[in-house]
Scaffold this active site. Structure first.
Site, PDB file in Angstrom:
ATOM      1  N   ASN A  32     -83.376  45.899  11.536  1.00  0.00           N
ATOM      2  CA  ASN A  32     -84.581  46.171  12.329  1.00  0.00           C
ATOM      3  C   ASN A  32     -85.399  44.900  12.558  1.00  0.00           C
ATOM      4  OD1 ASN A  32     -85.760  45.716   9.879  1.00  0.00           O
ATOM      5  ND2 ASN A  32     -86.654  47.756   9.633  1.00  0.00           N
ATOM      6  N   ASN A  35     -87.576  41.106   8.927  1.00  0.00           N
ATOM      7  CA  ASN A  35     -87.716  39.827   8.229  1.00  0.00           C
ATOM      8  C   ASN A  35     -86.666  38.838   8.730  1.00  0.00           C
ATOM      9  OD1 ASN A  35     -89.067  38.217   6.299  1.00  0.00           O
ATOM     10  ND2 ASN A  35     -87.381  38.494   4.850  1.00  0.00           N
ATOM     11  N   ASP A  58     -83.510  50.785  12.279  1.00  0.00           N
ATOM     12  CA  ASP A  58     -83.884  50.883  10.871  1.00  0.00           C
ATOM     13  C   ASP A  58     -82.831  51.733  10.156  1.00  0.00           C
ATOM     14  OD1 ASP A  58     -85.267  51.832   8.415  1.00  0.00           O
ATOM     15  OD2 ASP A  58     -86.967  50.780   9.313  1.00  0.00           O
ATOM     16  N   LYS A  84     -87.557  42.072  -0.118  1.00  0.00           N
ATOM     17  CA  LYS A  84     -87.122  41.309  -1.303  1.00  0.00           C
ATOM     18  C   LYS A  84     -88.196  40.481  -2.008  1.00  0.00           C
ATOM     19  CE  LYS A  84     -85.789  37.190   1.238  1.00  0.00           C
ATOM     20  NZ  LYS A  84     -84.901  36.069   1.400  1.00  0.00           N
ATOM     21  N   SER A 124     -79.324  42.441  -7.814  1.00  0.00           N
ATOM     22  CA  SER A 124     -79.981  41.179  -8.146  1.00  0.00           C
ATOM     23  C   SER A 124     -80.010  40.986  -9.651  1.00  0.00           C
ATOM     24  CB  SER A 124     -81.421  41.260  -7.618  1.00  0.00           C
ATOM     25  OG  SER A 124     -82.211  40.242  -8.165  1.00  0.00           O
ATOM     26  N   TYR A 148     -90.012  45.743  -6.957  1.00  0.00           N
ATOM     27  CA  TYR A 148     -88.785  45.291  -6.281  1.00  0.00           C
ATOM     28  C   TYR A 148     -87.585  45.479  -7.203  1.00  0.00           C
ATOM     29  CZ  TYR A 148     -85.090  42.147  -4.789  1.00  0.00           C
ATOM     30  OH  TYR A 148     -83.855  41.636  -4.458  1.00  0.00           O
ATOM     31  N   LYS A 152     -84.170  48.086  -7.067  1.00  0.00           N
ATOM     32  CA  LYS A 152     -82.744  47.703  -7.173  1.00  0.00           C
ATOM     33  C   LYS A 152     -82.064  48.496  -8.293  1.00  0.00           C
ATOM     34  CE  LYS A 152     -82.363  44.658  -3.928  1.00  0.00           C
ATOM     35  NZ  LYS A 152     -81.530  44.917  -2.748  1.00  0.00           N
TER      36      LYS A 152
HETATM   37  P1  NAD Z   1     -83.554  38.880   4.145  1.00  0.00           P
HETATM   38  O1  NAD Z   1     -84.926  39.438   4.167  1.00  0.00           O
HETATM   39  O2  NAD Z   1     -83.321  37.561   4.779  1.00  0.00           O
HETATM   40  O3  NAD Z   1     -82.525  39.932   4.774  1.00  0.00           O
HETATM   41  C1  NAD Z   1     -82.718  41.316   4.711  1.00  0.00           C
HETATM   42  C2  NAD Z   1     -82.516  41.848   6.125  1.00  0.00           C
HETATM   43  O4  NAD Z   1     -82.676  43.270   6.103  1.00  0.00           O
HETATM   44  C3  NAD Z   1     -83.517  41.300   7.134  1.00  0.00           C
HETATM   45  O5  NAD Z   1     -82.826  40.848   8.264  1.00  0.00           O
HETATM   46  C4  NAD Z   1     -84.399  42.506   7.470  1.00  0.00           C
HETATM   47  O6  NAD Z   1     -84.874  42.425   8.810  1.00  0.00           O
HETATM   48  C5  NAD Z   1     -83.454  43.649   7.229  1.00  0.00           C
HETATM   49  N1  NAD Z   1     -84.083  44.936   6.868  1.00  0.00           N
HETATM   50  C6  NAD Z   1     -84.982  45.172   5.879  1.00  0.00           C
HETATM   51  N2  NAD Z   1     -85.251  46.498   5.821  1.00  0.00           N
HETATM   52  C7  NAD Z   1     -84.514  47.098   6.792  1.00  0.00           C
HETATM   53  C8  NAD Z   1     -84.346  48.437   7.202  1.00  0.00           C
HETATM   54  N3  NAD Z   1     -85.014  49.440   6.628  1.00  0.00           N
HETATM   55  N4  NAD Z   1     -83.499  48.694   8.229  1.00  0.00           N
HETATM   56  C9  NAD Z   1     -82.815  47.690   8.845  1.00  0.00           C
HETATM   57  N5  NAD Z   1     -82.935  46.398   8.471  1.00  0.00           N
HETATM   58  C10 NAD Z   1     -83.768  46.105   7.459  1.00  0.00           C
HETATM   59  O7  NAD Z   1     -83.091  38.869   2.610  1.00  0.00           O
HETATM   60  P2  NAD Z   1     -81.816  38.181   1.947  1.00  0.00           P
HETATM   61  O8  NAD Z   1     -82.285  37.051   1.113  1.00  0.00           O
HETATM   62  O9  NAD Z   1     -80.785  37.956   2.968  1.00  0.00           O
HETATM   63  O10 NAD Z   1     -81.397  39.342   0.959  1.00  0.00           O
HETATM   64  C11 NAD Z   1     -80.413  40.302   1.313  1.00  0.00           C
HETATM   65  C12 NAD Z   1     -80.295  41.322   0.196  1.00  0.00           C
HETATM   66  O11 NAD Z   1     -79.970  40.654  -1.008  1.00  0.00           O
HETATM   67  C13 NAD Z   1     -81.588  42.084  -0.085  1.00  0.00           C
HETATM   68  O12 NAD Z   1     -81.256  43.415  -0.384  1.00  0.00           O
HETATM   69  C14 NAD Z   1     -82.156  41.387  -1.300  1.00  0.00           C
HETATM   70  O13 NAD Z   1     -82.948  42.247  -2.085  1.00  0.00           O
HETATM   71  C15 NAD Z   1     -80.885  40.987  -2.046  1.00  0.00           C
HETATM   72  N6  NAD Z   1     -81.063  39.823  -2.908  1.00  0.00           N
HETATM   73  C16 NAD Z   1     -81.586  38.671  -2.404  1.00  0.00           C
HETATM   74  C17 NAD Z   1     -81.761  37.573  -3.242  1.00  0.00           C
HETATM   75  C18 NAD Z   1     -82.377  36.303  -2.736  1.00  0.00           C
HETATM   76  O14 NAD Z   1     -82.869  35.510  -3.542  1.00  0.00           O
HETATM   77  N7  NAD Z   1     -82.369  36.026  -1.444  1.00  0.00           N
HETATM   78  C19 NAD Z   1     -81.384  37.653  -4.587  1.00  0.00           C
HETATM   79  C20 NAD Z   1     -80.837  38.855  -5.063  1.00  0.00           C
HETATM   80  C21 NAD Z   1     -80.681  39.934  -4.206  1.00  0.00           C
HETATM   81  C1  WQD Z   2     -87.140  29.562  -9.415  1.00  0.00           C
HETATM   82  C2  WQD Z   2     -87.828  28.655 -10.426  1.00  0.00           C
HETATM   83  C3  WQD Z   2     -90.126  29.241 -10.797  1.00  0.00           C
HETATM   84  C4  WQD Z   2     -91.476  28.203  -6.747  1.00  0.00           C
HETATM   85  C5  WQD Z   2     -86.569  35.217  -7.384  1.00  0.00           C
HETATM   86  C6  WQD Z   2     -86.712  36.698  -7.603  1.00  0.00           C
HETATM   87  C7  WQD Z   2     -85.378  37.306  -7.949  1.00  0.00           C
HETATM   88  C8  WQD Z   2     -84.314  36.936  -6.903  1.00  0.00           C
HETATM   89  C9  WQD Z   2     -84.281  35.466  -6.635  1.00  0.00           C
HETATM   90  C10 WQD Z   2     -84.177  38.685  -5.258  1.00  0.00           C
HETATM   91  C11 WQD Z   2     -88.726  29.412 -11.404  1.00  0.00           C
HETATM   92  C12 WQD Z   2     -90.018  27.868 -10.168  1.00  0.00           C
HETATM   93  C13 WQD Z   2     -90.715  28.439  -7.874  1.00  0.00           C
HETATM   94  C14 WQD Z   2     -92.437  27.157  -6.757  1.00  0.00           C
HETATM   95  C15 WQD Z   2     -91.797  26.633  -9.007  1.00  0.00           C
HETATM   96  N1  WQD Z   2     -84.575  37.540  -5.627  1.00  0.00           N
HETATM   97  N2  WQD Z   2     -90.881  27.654  -8.990  1.00  0.00           N
HETATM   98  N3  WQD Z   2     -92.560  26.421  -7.894  1.00  0.00           N
HETATM   99  O1  WQD Z   2     -88.213  33.667  -9.559  1.00  0.00           O
HETATM  100  O2  WQD Z   2     -85.916  32.879 -10.313  1.00  0.00           O
HETATM  101  O3  WQD Z   2     -86.099  34.605  -8.592  1.00  0.00           O
HETATM  102  O4  WQD Z   2     -85.595  34.994  -6.344  1.00  0.00           O
HETATM  103  O5  WQD Z   2     -83.557  39.511  -5.883  1.00  0.00           O
HETATM  104  O6  WQD Z   2     -85.569  38.673  -8.017  1.00  0.00           O
HETATM  105  O7  WQD Z   2     -87.637  36.914  -8.654  1.00  0.00           O
HETATM  106  O8  WQD Z   2     -86.719  32.318  -8.009  1.00  0.00           O
HETATM  107  O9  WQD Z   2     -87.043  30.420  -6.482  1.00  0.00           O
HETATM  108  O10 WQD Z   2     -89.021  31.905  -7.038  1.00  0.00           O
HETATM  109  O11 WQD Z   2     -88.111  30.389  -8.787  1.00  0.00           O
HETATM  110  O12 WQD Z   2     -91.967  25.939 -10.014  1.00  0.00           O
HETATM  111  O13 WQD Z   2     -93.165  26.926  -5.780  1.00  0.00           O
HETATM  112  O14 WQD Z   2     -88.679  27.753  -9.712  1.00  0.00           O
HETATM  113  O15 WQD Z   2     -91.160  29.267 -11.736  1.00  0.00           O
HETATM  114  O16 WQD Z   2     -88.654  28.745 -12.631  1.00  0.00           O
HETATM  115  P1  WQD Z   2     -86.817  33.375  -9.231  1.00  0.00           P
HETATM  116  P2  WQD Z   2     -87.758  31.258  -7.481  1.00  0.00           P
END
Ligand code: NAD
Ligand code: WQD
Length: 339
Positions: A32, A35, A58, A84, A124, A148, A152
């Site tokens: 959708n 983001n 969506d 996320k 995650s 969040y 998950k």
């Molecule tokens: P992102 O926000 O870049 O991508 C998510 C996408 O989903 C976006 O394009 C958004 O527009 C779309 N979206 C959200 N809700 C929607 C809905 N209801 N219907 C249709 N589209 C929708 O995030 P990402 O970093 O690419 O993460 C992808 C997945 O991986 C997420 O589920 C996130 O929780 C998980 N994840 C991300 C990280 C990270 O650090 N990036 C770490 C662990 C897990």
């Molecule tokens: C990494 C390290 C901060 C920013 C998050 C989510 C996790 C997953 C991945 C989705 C830490 C430090 C950060 C800054 C800093 N996402 N930091 N200055 O917190 O490990 O994980 O993203 O599932 O759920 O919590 O990642 O990149 O935010 O931080 O010092 O401006 O960098 O304290 O030690 P994090 P992060």
């Protein structure tokens, strides 16, 4: 094989779609764009020299979702769609539960209806909460300390119940550690809205001059230099992990739960140093107070990913920084300003 990728326009989704196309899969995206930008999809098509089918919809909208399944013979789904941001989830928890859990339930319902039972879900490392000892194994105790993370965990549990009720499903729950970097072309990458919460995009924006300095959250952790240690993993390794998981799931029905990390922990200062050497620039920083909810150290035990799906991370920290920096320099304002 035709794969539905929810959230395929987003950061990890776009890289995975590109990897899928390059491996010969057909890709249908439902996003959708809440983001992300349509521009990422255009660039995937250019890079792969192939087109994808895109629905601006969506995932919670079951009528649209059903239509996607009617119009395409979807054989497997990779479910990235979701919100996320940990911070945002604390302020608007209901939106997080509604979007993340709601979209998952809608999707699993429609998949059942169309007898499509191969699913890879984006979980995650956050599901390990703040008590697990690194290197973290998949069997570690689970807990989450923010909405969040709880969303998950709930989806993981729903999938467990689903598999127990019907073991003809093929379900992968992939727990990513800290995905970073970009495709080597520099044409697709991470494009956060507003001030980045995460370290890599923040450092990139400091390097490119959009922000003055990196605030390092805490210099007194019990780590080798006092700053937080994480398992940063190249987004193309994450993309490859999805393909390996799909291949394994395609062979047999199972509930597969695996970590996607490198197994290496790097501190904030290590990352800043590596980024300086990749960019040739000095990155100004200041050590400030700890960020609430952070832990000292978090990195993966990767043995199960290696043995169960034959996947190992292949990029090192230097490539993660080099590729993140290329994306940032070619797209200083993300996807936004390019036509
Ligand atoms: P992102 O926000 O870049 O991508 C998510 C996408 O989903 C976006 O394009 C958004 O527009 C779309 N979206 C959200 N809700 C929607 C809905 N209801 N219907 C249709 N589209 C929708 O995030 P990402 O970093 O690419 O993460 C992808 C997945 O991986 C997420 O589920 C996130 O929780 C998980 N994840 C991300 C990280 C990270 O650090 N990036 C770490 C662990 C897990
Ligand atoms: C990494 C390290 C901060 C920013 C998050 C989510 C996790 C997953 C991945 C989705 C830490 C430090 C950060 C800054 C800093 N996402 N930091 N200055 O917190 O490990 O994980 O993203 O599932 O759920 O919590 O990642 O990149 O935010 O931080 O010092 O401006 O960098 O304290 O030690 P994090 P992060």
């Amino acid at each position: 094989m035709k794969i539905l990728v929810t959230g395929g326009a987003g950061y990890i989704g776009s890289h995975t779609c590109l990897a899928l196309l390059n491996e010969g899969y057909e890709v249908v995206i439902v996003d959708n764009l809440c983001n992300s930008s349509i521009e990422s999809i255009k660039r995937i098509e250019i890079l792969a020299n192939q087109s994808v089918i895109f629905y601006n919809a969506d995932v919670r909208d079951m009528v649209s979702l059903e239509n996607v399944f009617h119009e395409n013979s979807i054989e497997a789904v990779i479910h990235f769609a979701g919100l996320k941001s940990v911070n945002e989830s604390i302020n608007i928890p209901i939106n997080y539960y509604e979007n993340n859990v709601g979209s998952s339930i809608a999707l699993f319902n429609i998949m059942s209806k169309f007898n499509c039972k191969i699913l890879v879900f984006s979980s995650s490392a956050t599901v390990y909460g703040d008590t697990a000892m690194s290197p973290i194994k998949e069997g570690s105790q689970l807990s989450a300390n923010n909405p969040y993370g709880r969303s998950k965990l709930m989806i993981e549990e729903i999938l467990q119940d689903l598999y127990v009720s019907d073991d003809t499903w093929h379900i992968g729950r992939l727990r990513y550690f800290n995905p970073v970097g970009a495709h080597k072309s520099g044409m697709i990458g991470e494009d956060p809205n507003g001030i980045p919460n995460n370290l890599f995009p923040y450092i990139s924006q400091v390097a490119v001059g959009r922000r003055k300095k990196v605030n390092i959250f805490g210099g007194d952790y019990d780590t080798h230099d006092g700053t937080g240690v994480r398992d940063y993993i190249h987004v193309m390794d994450i993309a490859d992990g999805h393909i390996k998981a799909l291949e394994a799931l395609n062979i047999k029905s199972q509930l597969l739960t695996i970590n996607l990390g490198t197994g290496n922990g790097y501190s904030v200062l290590d990352v800043i140093k590596a980024f300086e050497s990749a960019s040739g620039l000095k990155i100004p920083y200041k050590i400030v107070g700890r960020r609430e909810g952070d832990i000292a150290s978090c990195y993966a035990d990767t043995a199960l990913a290696s043995s169960s799906i034959n996947w190992n991370a292949s990029y090192n920290l230097e490539s993660m920084c080099k590729d993140a920096w290329k994306w940032q320099t070619l797209n200083p304002n993300g996807y936004q300003k390019i036509g």
